[in-house]
Scaffold this motif. Structure first.
Motif, PDB file in Angstrom:
ATOM      1  N   UNK A  71       0.833  -1.205   0.000  1.00  0.00           N
ATOM      2  CA  UNK A  71       0.000   0.000   0.000  1.00  0.00           C
ATOM      3  C   UNK A  71       0.867   1.253   0.000  1.00  0.00           C
ATOM      4  N   UNK A  72       1.863   1.262   0.858  1.00  0.00           N
ATOM      5  CA  UNK A  72       2.754   2.411   0.948  1.00  0.00           C
ATOM      6  C   UNK A  72       3.613   2.543  -0.305  1.00  0.00           C
ATOM      7  N   UNK A  73       4.014   1.398  -0.865  1.00  0.00           N
ATOM      8  CA  UNK A  73       4.894   1.402  -2.041  1.00  0.00           C
ATOM      9  C   UNK A  73       4.192   1.950  -3.279  1.00  0.00           C
ATOM     10  N   UNK A  74       2.877   1.840  -3.326  1.00  0.00           N
ATOM     11  CA  UNK A  74       2.121   2.342  -4.484  1.00  0.00           C
ATOM     12  C   UNK A  74       2.293   3.859  -4.652  1.00  0.00           C
ATOM     13  N   UNK A  75       2.364   4.602  -3.550  1.00  0.00           N
ATOM     14  CA  UNK A  75       2.343   6.072  -3.637  1.00  0.00           C
ATOM     15  C   UNK A  75       3.622   6.756  -3.157  1.00  0.00           C
ATOM     16  N   UNK A  76       4.252   6.236  -2.098  1.00  0.00           N
ATOM     17  CA  UNK A  76       5.332   6.983  -1.446  1.00  0.00           C
ATOM     18  C   UNK A  76       6.567   7.157  -2.321  1.00  0.00           C
ATOM     19  N   UNK A  77       7.090   6.120  -3.013  1.00  0.00           N
ATOM     20  CA  UNK A  77       8.286   6.339  -3.842  1.00  0.00           C
ATOM     21  C   UNK A  77       8.108   7.439  -4.889  1.00  0.00           C
ATOM     22  N   UNK A  78       6.957   7.486  -5.538  1.00  0.00           N
ATOM     23  CA  UNK A  78       6.695   8.526  -6.533  1.00  0.00           C
ATOM     24  C   UNK A  78       6.636   9.902  -5.867  1.00  0.00           C
ATOM     25  N   UNK A  79       6.059   9.952  -4.678  1.00  0.00           N
ATOM     26  CA  UNK A  79       5.995  11.210  -3.944  1.00  0.00           C
ATOM     27  C   UNK A  79       7.387  11.678  -3.549  1.00  0.00           C
TER      28      UNK A  79
END
Length: 308
Positions: A71-79
């Motif tokens: 769940x975190x990997x879906x958004x945080x790296x791009x952010x």
């Protein structure tokens, strides 16, 4: 009528344009993301490697930790990339993929938390029937139902969003491709999409919540009417205290975000609320379970002792 160029790429806007704040946010969310990976990874490892934790409660906890990592990997790296390099381009295909996985994993977690509440209710209120009701097969079916329900829910959103046409400006006022910001950019009619978002997403969120609340009300009433000693009440309730804390952290922010009406000035508020359950809560969950759960702490020490 003039032809309008169809948009095939979007620009994700960062949380802030102030350089000093970007560096601060990058460091803060990088630490949170690393804590999410490390903490949840440790829980999955301990649950798998320690035979004493091969019970329904910890089987669900392992699933929850896996969900939090993804769940975190879906958004945080791009952010994080946005904090370093500014506005981030993302193709329509990747945008839809991000939307799909975010809602798949988020919905699966909501349903899984309801399954965990049911598990605690049976364990405390019907301990003699626990092994029968929460058999390995029943636990596996509950976990599969959680992942499957989330997948079907996300597929509806991604398919419906893929049918929209986008033209005009391509700036998404969010740190990832969520449904609301994309609908604001669509040139075609979005009434059906908004209905789907309002009705189906609300049901996915409120449905499990309406199962969790009665479960804990039943647990509390059982403890007060059936358990006489104060020490016994506290000991039994402490076994589900960690889960109740996680439910509160997850549902307060999700309910606020998806069951309230959107307004023109709500994008910044939506981003802040989304950050709580997509980046902050997954990092806190391992701490909540390890600090409040003696069995996990003992198994963790044992596992670390083997490796040293």
């Amino acid at each position: 009528m003039l032809n309008q160029t169809e948009v095939r790429e979007f620009l994700l806007l960062s949380l802030t344009n102030i350089q000093g704040l970007q560096h601060f946010f990058f460091s803060s969310f990088l630490l949170l993301y690393l804590a999410t990976l490390l903490g949840n990874g440790v829980i999955v490892t301990v649950v798998v490697s320690e035979p004493r934790l091969h019970t329904p409660m910890y089987f669900f906890l392992g699933n929850l930790s896996c969900l939090d990592i993804f769940y975190s990997t879906v958004t945080v790296p791009k952010m994080l990339t946005g904090f370093l390099f500014g506005h981030q381009p993302i193709s329509l295909g990747w945008c839809l993929a991000q939307l799909h996985f975010f809602h798949w994993l988020g919905s699966a977690e909501a349903v899984l938390l309801a399954g965990m509440a049911f598990d605690r209710c049976v364990a405390i209120c019907s301990p003699l029937r626990y092994a029968l009701v929460m058999s390995p097969r029943a636990s596996l079916l509950l976990a599969v139902a959680s992942w499957s329900t989330g997948f079907v829910h996300a597929m509806m959103h991604s398919v419906m969003t893929s049918q929209l046409s986008f033209c005009g400006h391509n700036r998404i006022h969010h740190f990832f491709c969520d449904i609301k910001p994309l609908l604001n950019l669509a040139c075609s009619r979005t009434s059906l999409n908004m209905t789907l978002l309002s009705v189906v997403t609300t049901l996915i969120v409120l449905g499990p919540f309406t199962l969790i609340v009665p479960s804990y009300l039943y647990i509390i009433s059982f403890l007060f009417y059936k358990v006489r000693s104060q020490e016994g009440r506290w000991k039994l309730f402490s076994t589900c205290g960690s889960h109740l804390t996680v439910v509160a952290l997850f549902y307060i922010s999700v309910l606020f975000n998806y069951t309230t009406r959107s307004s023109g000035n709500s994008s910044e508020r939506d981003m802040q609320v989304t950050l709580i359950y997509s980046a902050v809560t997954p990092a806190l969950n391992p701490l909540i379970y390890t600090l409040r759960n003696q069995e996990v702490k003992t198994a963790l020490k044992k596992t670390l002792g083997r490796k040293l």
